[in-house]
Design an enzyme around this catalytic site. Structure first.
Site, short mmCIF file in Angstrom:
data_model
loop_
_atom_site.label_atom_id
_atom_site.label_comp_id
_atom_site.label_asym_id
_atom_site.label_seq_id
_atom_site.Cartn_x
_atom_site.Cartn_y
_atom_site.Cartn_z
N CYS A 4 9.75 1.25 5.70
CA CYS A 4 8.29 1.22 5.79
C CYS A 4 7.69 0.80 4.45
O CYS A 4 7.91 1.43 3.42
CB CYS A 4 7.78 2.60 6.20
SG CYS A 4 6.00 2.74 6.12
N ASN A 87 -6.39 0.69 13.16
CA ASN A 87 -5.76 -0.07 14.23
C ASN A 87 -4.58 0.73 14.79
O ASN A 87 -3.88 1.42 14.05
CB ASN A 87 -5.27 -1.42 13.72
CG ASN A 87 -6.43 -2.31 13.29
OD1 ASN A 87 -7.49 -2.30 13.90
ND2 ASN A 87 -6.22 -3.08 12.23
N HIS A 100 -2.85 4.23 8.72
CA HIS A 100 -3.73 3.88 7.59
C HIS A 100 -5.15 3.69 8.06
O HIS A 100 -5.39 3.24 9.18
CB HIS A 100 -3.23 2.64 6.85
CG HIS A 100 -2.97 1.45 7.73
ND1 HIS A 100 -1.84 1.33 8.50
CD2 HIS A 100 -3.70 0.34 7.95
CE1 HIS A 100 -1.87 0.19 9.16
NE2 HIS A 100 -3.00 -0.44 8.87
P1 AMP Z 1 -3.06 -3.33 10.03
O1 AMP Z 1 -3.23 -4.69 10.64
O2 AMP Z 1 -4.15 -2.37 10.45
O3 AMP Z 1 -1.68 -2.77 10.24
O4 AMP Z 1 -3.30 -3.51 8.50
C1 AMP Z 1 -2.27 -3.62 7.56
C2 AMP Z 1 -2.93 -3.98 6.26
O5 AMP Z 1 -2.00 -3.76 5.21
C3 AMP Z 1 -3.38 -5.45 6.18
O6 AMP Z 1 -4.78 -5.50 5.91
C4 AMP Z 1 -2.55 -5.98 5.01
O7 AMP Z 1 -3.26 -6.93 4.22
C5 AMP Z 1 -2.22 -4.73 4.24
N1 AMP Z 1 -1.02 -4.79 3.41
C6 AMP Z 1 0.22 -5.19 3.79
N2 AMP Z 1 1.08 -5.09 2.76
C7 AMP Z 1 0.38 -4.61 1.71
C8 AMP Z 1 0.71 -4.26 0.36
N3 AMP Z 1 1.95 -4.42 -0.13
N4 AMP Z 1 -0.28 -3.79 -0.44
C9 AMP Z 1 -1.52 -3.65 0.03
N5 AMP Z 1 -1.90 -3.92 1.30
C10 AMP Z 1 -0.96 -4.41 2.13
ZN ZN Z 2 5.78 4.97 6.06
#
Ligand code: AMP
Ligand code: ZN
Length: 115
Positions: A4, A87, A100
């Site tokens: 993860c 989401n 998140h």
């Molecule tokens: P979701 O589509 O709700 O699962 O959102 C996942 C979010 O995580 C997206 O807005 C990505 O840009 C963000 N994300 C993915 N990897 C990272 C990371 N390493 N650091 C910060 N944000 C991230």
């Molecule tokens: Zn996790």
């Protein structure tokens, strides 16, 4: 959880731009922001999504919203407004399977909640 990405951020194995941290909760800036302010607030405990929440997590979720309130004020989006997005699953567009809360603000957002 081994694979993860957010658990790796919590462990410091992947860098992040942190804005808040305590024993249970971490907040950091989204790597691909959709607005001037785009922050993710996560529980340190791995939960796949809202669907993993149980009665024992009610206090944790309450704390997450208190942190969202604090961050919104620190980021100066409390007066202009913002959106909290969580989401869930395939149709919800959840890419990272670690619960998140997106805080999105700093510009006028569209009025549609779905496309
Ligand atoms: P979701 O589509 O709700 O699962 O959102 C996942 C979010 O995580 C997206 O807005 C990505 O840009 C963000 N994300 C993915 N990897 C990272 C990371 N390493 N650091 C910060 N944000 C991230
Ligand atoms: Zn996790």
């Amino acid at each position: 959880m081994e694979d993860c990405i957010f658990c790796k951020i919590i462990k410091g194995e992947i860098p992040s731009n942190k804005v808040y941290e305590d024993e249970e909760i971490l907040a950091f800036r989204d790597i691909n922001p959709v607005a001037p302010v785009h922050i993710l607030v996560i529980p340190k405990k791995h939960l796949n999504s809202v669907l993993d929440l149980n009665k024992e997590d009610e206090i944790l979720v309450g704390k997450i919203y208190t942190i969202i309130n604090k961050i919104a004020k620190e980021e100066n989006i409390d007066k202009t407004g913002f959106r909290v997005v969580v989401n869930c699953g395939e149709d919800g567009g959840q890419e990272v399977k670690h619960l998140h809360f997106h805080i999105i603000g700093g510009k006028k957002l569209g009025t549609k909640i779905c496309e």
